[in-house]
Write a protein that holds these residues in place. Sequence first.
Motif: not given
Length: 411
Positions: A37-48, A114-116, A271-278
């Motif tokens: 019985t696994p339980t996953l916890v992820e600090h991000a609010p949704r899948p990245r 990687r996100s896919d 890049l100026d328009q980006c709101d998701d930067l790794y």
Amino acid sequence: MTHAGKVRAMQTKSILISGAGIAGPTLAYWLLELGHTPTLVEHAPRPRSGGYVIDFWGLGFDVAEKMGLVPTLRQVGYDVGELRLVDRAGRRVGGFDASVFRTLTDGRYVSMARSDLARLLYEKIKGRCEIIFGDSITGLKDDGSGVSAAFQHGAPRRFDMVVGADGLHSQVRRLAFGPQAGFETYLGYMVAAFQAQGYRPRDELVYVSHAVPGRQIARFALRGDRTMFLFVFAADAPVGVGPHDLAAQKEVLKARFGDAGWECPQILAALDQCDDLYFDRVAQIRMDAWSKGRVALLGDAAFCVSLLAGQGSALAMAAAYVLAGELGSAETPEAAFTSYERRLRPLIETKQKAARQFAGSFAPKTALGLFVRNQMTKAFAIPGVAKLTLGSSLLDRMDLPSYEMAAETVR
């Protein structure tokens, strides 16, 4: 030979997994097949989403095949045709036909966001186990028979064991083993990645890269009229900006690449328009042990090989499969953790060593280094040179164990 059945497997266990990227969902999938019985916890609010493009092969490909994922991976992935190195004016100065990778791996190779990959793994477990987004572990207490976990937002809970699959900056590792500085080896580079919509020009199935001493920037055209950009630059010490300070991260990239030529002005405008930067440092994690009592580490949390190795996601999946298999075969969590590490450590240490040796040629710090790198890539067109140069790096010198798990399609 099937490994399961050698010893009496432990009874069904509750297992808390920190991290819903690559390693965590893969582990959860195989634990579900074993009846745990696994339980996953992820600090991000949704899948990245976002991030960079990875090359996927080796043992991880084998695990994906066991999960029935390969046809879908090929659909969402890309058969890259060329790696093209260009100068400030966009003229080709090096590179090679990327089909050499598929040839050397007998076609068991695909490039993808990687996100896919993370999304496909998440879909394999969605609705089958508890997955908590927007929370993180803040405390762990192992009393020898279980682990009590405290959370930033949720109420405290108790589990039979805890696995940290929460990346380079693992919270579980910090809580159970100590500060990251005691285990991290910085490799002298910073990396950043983002995606933009509608960028031009597009070179379909061509990975285009431009470098000046100590700095490298690349783009790759994705489906949906998106383009992925990857920045790598040398830095004597990690750049001191906050992990969530998007504005400061963008300013660092503008300062480093503003005068680098090629398409950098328009890439930085995108890049100026980006709101998701790794944005992160290129580093390895090296530890004397990957577990302590009933707490274990997995993937980058345990053995980050670094971006330079090019195999982090595949190795994370292979390690997750082995860890689940050992948990299904051993009498105790501690015995399973010991066997898991014994099987994987020689391979991981080999990959880490290769990545450290490769660091200097990834984004050469001198004009001479760049020239030599470019000429070497041109030589890959000569029959046999690519195999001689790249062949050993594409081999995983380990046989994937076979375990009796319900979902295995390959024995």
